[in-house]
Design an enzyme around this catalytic site. Structure first.
Site, PDB file in Angstrom:
ATOM      1  N   LYS A  53     -10.770   7.859  12.028  1.00 49.80           N
ATOM      2  CA  LYS A  53      -9.616   8.083  12.914  1.00 49.80           C
ATOM      3  C   LYS A  53      -8.549   8.907  12.179  1.00 49.80           C
ATOM      4  CE  LYS A  53      -6.272   4.832  13.318  1.00 49.80           C
ATOM      5  NZ  LYS A  53      -4.933   5.426  13.114  1.00 49.80           N
ATOM      6  N   ASN A  54      -8.252   8.508  10.945  1.00 47.35           N
ATOM      7  CA  ASN A  54      -7.144   9.146  10.229  1.00 47.35           C
ATOM      8  C   ASN A  54      -7.475  10.560   9.750  1.00 47.35           C
ATOM      9  OD1 ASN A  54      -5.692   6.881  10.705  1.00 47.35           O
ATOM     10  ND2 ASN A  54      -5.555   6.192   8.580  1.00 47.35           N
ATOM     11  N   ARG A  96       9.207   3.236   8.618  1.00 50.44           N
ATOM     12  CA  ARG A  96       8.481   4.501   8.762  1.00 50.44           C
ATOM     13  C   ARG A  96       9.353   5.670   9.215  1.00 50.44           C
ATOM     14  NH1 ARG A  96       2.628   3.218  11.319  1.00 50.44           N
ATOM     15  NH2 ARG A  96       1.808   4.372   9.590  1.00 50.44           N
ATOM     16  N   VAL A 143      11.075   9.684   8.992  1.00 46.88           N
ATOM     17  CA  VAL A 143      10.429  11.003   8.971  1.00 46.88           C
ATOM     18  C   VAL A 143      11.232  11.997   8.123  1.00 46.88           C
ATOM     19  CG1 VAL A 143       9.205  10.765  11.163  1.00 46.88           C
ATOM     20  CG2 VAL A 143      11.528  11.663  11.167  1.00 46.88           C
ATOM     21  N   ASP A 158      -4.231  -0.093   4.336  1.00 45.83           N
ATOM     22  CA  ASP A 158      -4.960  -0.316   5.591  1.00 45.83           C
ATOM     23  C   ASP A 158      -6.093  -1.333   5.454  1.00 45.83           C
ATOM     24  OD1 ASP A 158      -3.317   1.387   6.912  1.00 45.83           O
ATOM     25  OD2 ASP A 158      -4.745   3.034   7.101  1.00 45.83           O
ATOM     26  N   ARG A 160      -7.697   0.994  19.262  1.00 46.25           N
ATOM     27  CA  ARG A 160      -7.056   2.216  18.747  1.00 46.25           C
ATOM     28  C   ARG A 160      -7.835   2.768  17.556  1.00 46.25           C
ATOM     29  NH1 ARG A 160      -1.538   1.311  16.635  1.00 46.25           N
ATOM     30  NH2 ARG A 160      -2.092   3.397  15.951  1.00 46.25           N
TER      31      ARG A 160
HETATM   32  C1  UD1 Z   1      -0.969   7.174   7.212  1.00 50.06           C
HETATM   33  C2  UD1 Z   1      -2.102   6.478   7.952  1.00 50.06           C
HETATM   34  C3  UD1 Z   1      -1.925   4.973   7.918  1.00 50.06           C
HETATM   35  C4  UD1 Z   1      -1.779   4.501   6.486  1.00 50.06           C
HETATM   36  C5  UD1 Z   1      -0.689   5.283   5.762  1.00 50.06           C
HETATM   37  C6  UD1 Z   1      -0.610   4.954   4.267  1.00 50.06           C
HETATM   38  C7  UD1 Z   1      -2.852   7.958   9.706  1.00 50.06           C
HETATM   39  C8  UD1 Z   1      -2.929   8.242  11.166  1.00 50.06           C
HETATM   40  N1  UD1 Z   1      -2.110   6.913   9.347  1.00 50.06           N
HETATM   41  O1  UD1 Z   1       0.233   6.864   7.894  1.00 50.06           O
HETATM   42  O2  UD1 Z   1      -3.072   4.376   8.524  1.00 50.06           O
HETATM   43  O3  UD1 Z   1      -1.420   3.121   6.485  1.00 50.06           O
HETATM   44  O4  UD1 Z   1      -0.931   6.703   5.878  1.00 50.06           O
HETATM   45  O5  UD1 Z   1      -1.838   5.134   3.681  1.00 50.06           O
HETATM   46  O6  UD1 Z   1      -3.453   8.654   8.901  1.00 50.06           O
HETATM   47  N2  UD1 Z   1       7.861   7.573   4.454  1.00 50.06           N
HETATM   48  C9  UD1 Z   1       9.182   7.895   4.325  1.00 50.06           C
HETATM   49  N3  UD1 Z   1       9.635   9.060   4.876  1.00 50.06           N
HETATM   50  C10 UD1 Z   1       8.804   9.909   5.544  1.00 50.06           C
HETATM   51  C11 UD1 Z   1       7.441   9.589   5.661  1.00 50.06           C
HETATM   52  C12 UD1 Z   1       6.984   8.402   5.110  1.00 50.06           C
HETATM   53  O7  UD1 Z   1       9.963   7.148   3.727  1.00 50.06           O
HETATM   54  O8  UD1 Z   1       9.281  10.961   6.028  1.00 50.06           O
HETATM   55  C13 UD1 Z   1       7.358   6.303   3.873  1.00 50.06           C
HETATM   56  C14 UD1 Z   1       6.815   5.338   4.903  1.00 50.06           C
HETATM   57  O9  UD1 Z   1       7.830   4.579   5.495  1.00 50.06           O
HETATM   58  C15 UD1 Z   1       5.887   4.493   4.072  1.00 50.06           C
HETATM   59  C16 UD1 Z   1       5.355   5.491   3.046  1.00 50.06           C
HETATM   60  O10 UD1 Z   1       6.240   6.605   3.075  1.00 50.06           O
HETATM   61  O11 UD1 Z   1       6.594   3.485   3.403  1.00 50.06           O
HETATM   62  C17 UD1 Z   1       3.949   5.985   3.302  1.00 50.06           C
HETATM   63  O12 UD1 Z   1       3.832   6.408   4.650  1.00 50.06           O
HETATM   64  P1  UD1 Z   1       2.872   7.607   5.090  1.00 50.06           P
HETATM   65  O13 UD1 Z   1       1.913   7.902   3.989  1.00 50.06           O
HETATM   66  O14 UD1 Z   1       3.718   8.715   5.599  1.00 50.06           O
HETATM   67  O15 UD1 Z   1       2.079   6.953   6.299  1.00 50.06           O
HETATM   68  P2  UD1 Z   1       1.574   7.677   7.592  1.00 50.06           P
HETATM   69  O16 UD1 Z   1       1.215   9.088   7.290  1.00 50.06           O
HETATM   70  O17 UD1 Z   1       2.481   7.387   8.719  1.00 50.06           O
END
Ligand code: UD1
Length: 430
Positions: free
Chosen positions: A22-23, A131, A133, A317, A409
């Site tokens: 999926k990811n 989470r 951005v 995960d 999902r």
């Molecule tokens: C992806 C995966 C999810 C997995 C995660 C971590 C997909 C669809 N999802 O999620 O299954 O659990 O990686 O391996 O591939 N963060 C910030 N600012 C940002 C972005 C992230 O602070 O702008 C933080 C997040 O809150 C979190 C950490 O960075 O604490 C890691 O998140 P991230 O690697 O971005 O996760 P996703 O890409 O959302």
């Protein structure tokens, strides 16, 4: 609303075919926005997250054809998807769809790179922490984008003449920000370097696909990715990477129930951290080519502490699933969650089937018990649902899992795959 009923206590025996990840599939789908030529994806898993993103892309004008291919008797095979962004009509991704799934936010990078503008709703997804951005926004700003936040939307505008290459050093590792910025950089002017990039195999898979489309990316899969911008990308056909989280989840299900299960069509190298921990807990895991055979010979599992980390560490995960496994281990297991705060919602549900777990901030201590007893439970998020299935497979009597939509999902036909290995598991629709 669908529920899953499990009568626990049967050891799993057989073969389980692993689906496409999926990811990996989700960012690959968004990559189709970077070109006016068709992108064909093979080994696509049949999941609601894939359909949700498909709907969002269709809303933008993406031509979207899904060929649902029959699965083998062991569940092997995936669907074939044809994406064509030749006639994109909108660069706005609505709240209604983006709020359902965080990965939809990733359209931001390709849209602004190819069309010079994008308006994307702030994301939703699993309720597992704040989470934010900020990393996406800072990265795009470094590439010359002007970014506004208005009414829950991120509005990005590229400078005249297109995005500019930049050196972007991320203060923390983010999978999504790496995907987004890497895609954006493929069409930027000049060279972009992403420092402290995510090393997840899904990033490397996306880079392989982008390179086949004509991008010039080096170093994906390491923490420093160099992208030389090109004027235009073309189409290609790409086979989606096997799902390492599905692999790990079934490996833990097999270990939980005893018996012996061979996971086929997977990439054992992408799941090494989890296999190492499982072996330390007393599980046998043999790797041969693209198969992993997992076996536990009746002896009790031993407690092994785990700290979730970015790849190649133990994946967040699989944290919930591993916690379920350790509920029956001998001794106390300390599980530390370092990636997401608030990713312990499965603890109270596992307690309903008799687990003994105490929470201390970002640590959970699992005090192993001799047995679990079936109960009604509620899935709180995607990976937590898999943990409840694992617990239910070993619990005495009946476990009913509510809110199964979380499971759909991210896990293709979980009840069929487990049923083929002898689990007493059914979906109840109503
Ligand atoms: C992806 C995966 C999810 C997995 C995660 C971590 C997909 C669809 N999802 O999620 O299954 O659990 O990686 O391996 O591939 N963060 C910030 N600012 C940002 C972005 C992230 O602070 O702008 C933080 C997040 O809150 C979190 C950490 O960075 O604490 C890691 O998140 P991230 O690697 O971005 O996760 P996703 O890409 O959302």
């Amino acid at each position: 609303m669908d529920r899953i009923r499990i009568v626990g206590g049967r050891p799993l025996r057989g073969r389980i075919a692993i689906s496409g990840a999926k990811n990996a599939a989700l960012p690959l789908m968004t990559a189709a926005l970077l070109t006016d030529e068709p992108l064909i994806l093979e080994n696509v898993p049949r999941l609601t997250d894939v359909r949700t993103l498909g709907r969002l892309l269709a809303e933008l004008g993406m031509g979207f054809d899904m060929e649902e291919l029959p699965r083998g008797a062991d569940g092997s095979g995936g669907d074939r998807m044809r994406l064509s962004a030749a006639n994109i009509t909108s660069t706005t991704a609505s709240y209604e769809l983006v709020s359902k799934m965080r990965a939809s936010f990733w359209v931001l990078g390709p849209l602004v790179a190819r069309f010079g503008e994008a308006k994307v709703s702030l994301p939703g997804g699993c309720a597992i922490g704040a989470r934010p951005v900020d990393l996406y926004i800072k990265g795009l700003e470094k590439m010359g984008c002007e970014i506004d936040l208005a009414e829950g939307y991120v509005i990005a505008r590229a400078p005249k003449g297109g995005l500019k290459g930049a050196v972007i050093r991320s203060p923390l590792v983010s999978v999504g920000a790496t995907h987004t910025l890497m895609m954006a950089a493929t069409l930027a002017n000049g060279v972009t370097v992403l420092e402290n990039a995510a090393r997840e195999p899904e990033v490397a898979d996306l880079a392989d696909c982008l390179n086949a489309m004509g991008a010039k990316i080096e170093g994906a899969g390491t923490s420093s990715i160099r992208i030389e911008g090109v004027k235009k990308l073309g189409g290609t056909t790409h086979h989606v990477l096997p799902d390492r989280i599905e692999t790990g989840s079934y490996a833990m299900a097999a270990a939980m129930t005893g018996g012996e299960v061979t996971l086929t069509g997977t990439r054992p190298d992408t799941i090494e951290a989890a296999l190492t921990v499982m072996r330390a807990a007393g599980v046998e895991a043999r790797v041969k080519g693209d198969e992993i055979t997992v076996r536990r010979n009746g002896s009790r599992l031993q407690a092994v502490d785990v700290v979730t980390q970015v790849y190649p560490g133990f994946p967040t995960d699989l944290q919930a699933q591993f916690m379920a496994l350790m509920t029956l281990a001998e001794g106390d297991t300390e599980i530390t969650e370092t990636i997401f705060e608030n990713r312990f919602m499965h603890v109270q549900e596992l307690a309903r089937v008799g687990a003994n777990i105490s929470l201390h901030g970002d640590k959970a201590i699992v005090h192993g018990v001799e047995k679990l007893k079936g109960a009604p439970v509620m899935a709180s998020d995607l990976r937590a649902s898999a943990a409840l299935i694992i617990a239910g497979l070993a619990a005495e009597g009946e476990t009913i899992i509510n809110r199964v939509y979380h499971l759909d999902r991210g896990f293709e036909r979980i009840e069929d795959k487990l049923g083929l290995c002898g689990a007493d598991i059914q979906r109840l629709s109503n």
